[in-house]
Design a protein around this motif. Structure first.
Motif, PDB file in Angstrom:
ATOM      1  N   GLY A 284      58.357   5.983  40.000  1.00 45.57           N
ATOM      2  CA  GLY A 284      59.225   7.148  39.810  1.00 45.57           C
ATOM      3  C   GLY A 284      58.520   8.233  39.029  1.00 45.57           C
ATOM      4  N   CYS A 285      59.162   8.772  38.015  1.00 45.22           N
ATOM      5  CA  CYS A 285      58.514   9.722  37.109  1.00 45.22           C
ATOM      6  C   CYS A 285      57.606   8.924  36.177  1.00 45.22           C
ATOM      7  N   ALA A 286      56.295   9.219  36.221  1.00 42.92           N
ATOM      8  CA  ALA A 286      55.338   8.423  35.442  1.00 42.92           C
ATOM      9  C   ALA A 286      55.614   8.507  33.935  1.00 42.92           C
ATOM     10  N   ARG A 290      58.348   6.776  28.409  1.00 44.29           N
ATOM     11  CA  ARG A 290      58.233   7.481  27.128  1.00 44.29           C
ATOM     12  C   ARG A 290      59.300   8.548  26.967  1.00 44.29           C
ATOM     13  N   CYS A 291      60.081   8.769  28.003  1.00 48.04           N
ATOM     14  CA  CYS A 291      60.962   9.937  27.995  1.00 48.04           C
ATOM     15  C   CYS A 291      62.298   9.629  27.329  1.00 48.04           C
ATOM     16  N   PRO A 292      62.648  10.407  26.301  1.00 48.45           N
ATOM     17  CA  PRO A 292      63.922  10.172  25.609  1.00 48.45           C
ATOM     18  C   PRO A 292      65.125  10.499  26.492  1.00 48.45           C
ATOM     19  N   ARG A 297      67.584   7.346  38.004  1.00 47.02           N
ATOM     20  CA  ARG A 297      66.790   7.904  39.098  1.00 47.02           C
ATOM     21  C   ARG A 297      65.305   8.012  38.737  1.00 47.02           C
ATOM     22  N   CYS A 298      65.031   8.278  37.447  1.00 49.28           N
ATOM     23  CA  CYS A 298      63.658   8.528  36.984  1.00 49.28           C
ATOM     24  C   CYS A 298      62.741   7.334  37.224  1.00 49.28           C
ATOM     25  N   THR A 299      63.272   6.128  37.214  1.00 46.33           N
ATOM     26  CA  THR A 299      62.431   4.946  37.368  1.00 46.33           C
ATOM     27  C   THR A 299      62.127   4.679  38.837  1.00 46.33           C
ATOM     28  N   ALA A 314      58.566  19.320  37.204  1.00 44.29           N
ATOM     29  CA  ALA A 314      58.812  18.120  38.002  1.00 44.29           C
ATOM     30  C   ALA A 314      59.626  17.165  37.141  1.00 44.29           C
ATOM     31  N   CYS A 315      60.933  17.327  37.170  1.00 45.87           N
ATOM     32  CA  CYS A 315      61.802  16.517  36.316  1.00 45.87           C
ATOM     33  C   CYS A 315      63.191  16.504  36.923  1.00 45.87           C
ATOM     34  N   TRP A 316      63.760  15.321  37.035  1.00 50.28           N
ATOM     35  CA  TRP A 316      65.077  15.195  37.665  1.00 50.28           C
ATOM     36  C   TRP A 316      66.172  15.903  36.887  1.00 50.28           C
ATOM     37  N   LEU A 317      65.944  16.176  35.609  1.00 52.59           N
ATOM     38  CA  LEU A 317      66.967  16.907  34.845  1.00 52.59           C
ATOM     39  C   LEU A 317      67.229  18.276  35.458  1.00 52.59           C
TER      40      LEU A 317
HETATM   41 FE1  SF4 Z   1      60.809  12.150  34.002  1.00 50.95          FE
HETATM   42 FE2  SF4 Z   1      62.550  14.124  33.664  1.00 50.95          FE
HETATM   43 FE3  SF4 Z   1      63.396  11.673  34.087  1.00 50.95          FE
HETATM   44 FE4  SF4 Z   1      62.265  12.275  31.760  1.00 50.95          FE
HETATM   45  S1  SF4 Z   1      64.190  13.067  32.569  1.00 50.95           S
HETATM   46  S2  SF4 Z   1      61.852  10.473  32.969  1.00 50.95           S
HETATM   47  S3  SF4 Z   1      60.719  13.714  32.475  1.00 50.95           S
HETATM   48  S4  SF4 Z   1      62.270  12.912  35.513  1.00 50.95           S
END
Ligand code: SF4
Ligand code: MG
Length: 331
Positions: A284-286, A290-292, A297-299, A314-317
């Protein structure tokens, strides 16, 4: 006007016994005439590898496995070595962290400069020497008429990097690639060197790709910034927008890591964890481990760069169809 440097879908791979590692994964960016593009990210993000691929100096078995690089409209990623060597000399100046990468200790500073100048112009020996003295003066070397005949070891680290900047500009290149140009220098002279580089490139109309792990350097120098993580560009935009209104949580983390003058170290927001190894890029999102702000979906799905305000992230937010999921989670 067409960009000085155009990189499209560049991918760099290292074939190995345990499979192929992808150090740069499908990245695209441009640098306009006279523009400073900052490329920022932690060590291992693929910044230097990108610069090395652009200048055709990847160490085998590393290779460009996809995409293209154009310099002033000419495709350069598929040129024979000899032709690429000439392009590097003529059109691309290089500045590395260690000035001694660019300076041979056996030759005087003047020899380095006059050789380069004479290769790229039809100036006579005496004219090239005069030009070299001008350049040394321009980069702030005191008493250049005397210092031109000295060897690299006679110069301090900061002065040596000034010489390297003079050398990089001596062929009047279209593009300078500077990879951590101040990282090895005393903090007290880093800002001077960065300002010098910026001013000279502006005066000469040279475009710059400035590679650094230091968001502070980017904020002071770049016109636009590309943030790299695990071989991908995760955010790109005008420097003001990225610095004041970061869209990607990784960028926010890098911003938090800028020590503010007078600020206490405790105020620094550190990103927990570290850059993944190339052999273990998360799904998913590499950045998700580490992302707070990571959510389900990110995984699973990898976000692509999409326009967000004046930048791209490039971020699902920020994906329109993710707003519900993220909004619900954050809400
Ligand atoms: Fe990656 Fe954005 Fe999801 Fe954080 S919120 S894990 S940066 S896609
Ligand atoms: Mg590096």
């Amino acid at each position: 006007a067409s960009p000085v440097l155009q990189v499209d879908n560049l991918t760099v791979e290292f074939p190995g016994r345990r499979g192929t590692l992808r150090a740069v994964d499908d990245i695209s960016f441009q640098i306009a005439e006279g523009e400073v593009l900052g490329v920022v990210g932690e060590s291992g993000a693929g910044k230097s590898m990108t610069g090395t691929a652009v200048i055709g100096l990847l160490e085998p078995p590393g290779r460009i496995s996809g995409g293209s690089v154009h310099l002033e409209g000419q495709r350069i990623d598929n040129l024979p070595h000899e032709q690429m060597r000439r392009i590097r000399g003529d059109k691309i100046g290089m500045i590395f962290q260690d000035p001694l990468t660019s300076l041979n200790p056996l030759y005087t500073v003047g020899f380095h400069l006059t050789e380069t100048i004479r290769t790229h112009t039809d100036l006579s020996e005496a004219q090239a020497r005069r030009r070299a003295i001008e350049l040394l003066n321009e980069v702030g070397i005191p008493a250049p008429e005397q210092r031109i005949d000295q060897y690299p070891h006679h110069f301090s680290g900061g002065m040596r990097q000034r010489v390297v900047i003079a050398l990089a500009l001596s062929a009047e290149p279209k593009l300078v690639i500077a990879d951590e140009p101040t990282t090895a220098l005393d903090v007290s002279i880093q800002a001077q060197i960065i300002q010098l580089l910026k001013r000279l490139c502006r005066d000469h109309g040279t475009s710059v790709m400035l590679i650094t792990h230091d968001m502070g350097v980017i904020a002071e120098t770049a016109d636009r910034v590309a943030v790299m993580y695990a071989g991908r560009i995760v955010e790109v935009g005008p420097v003001r927008e990225v610095v004041q209104n970061a869209k990607h949580p990784y960028t926010e983390g890098l911003m938090g890591a800028i020590p503010k003058i007078g600020g206490r170290t405790e105020d620094l927001v550190q990103i927990t964890g570290s850059m993944p190894r190339l052999s273990q890029i998360p799904s998913g999102c590499a950045f998700h481990p580490r992302c707070p702000q990571a959510f389900d979906r990110c995984t699973q799905e990898r976000p692509e760069l999409l326009p967000v305000g004046d930048s791209k992230a490039a971020c699902w937010l920020h994906a329109p169809e993710a707003a519900d999921a993220a909004g619900g989670r954050r809400g």
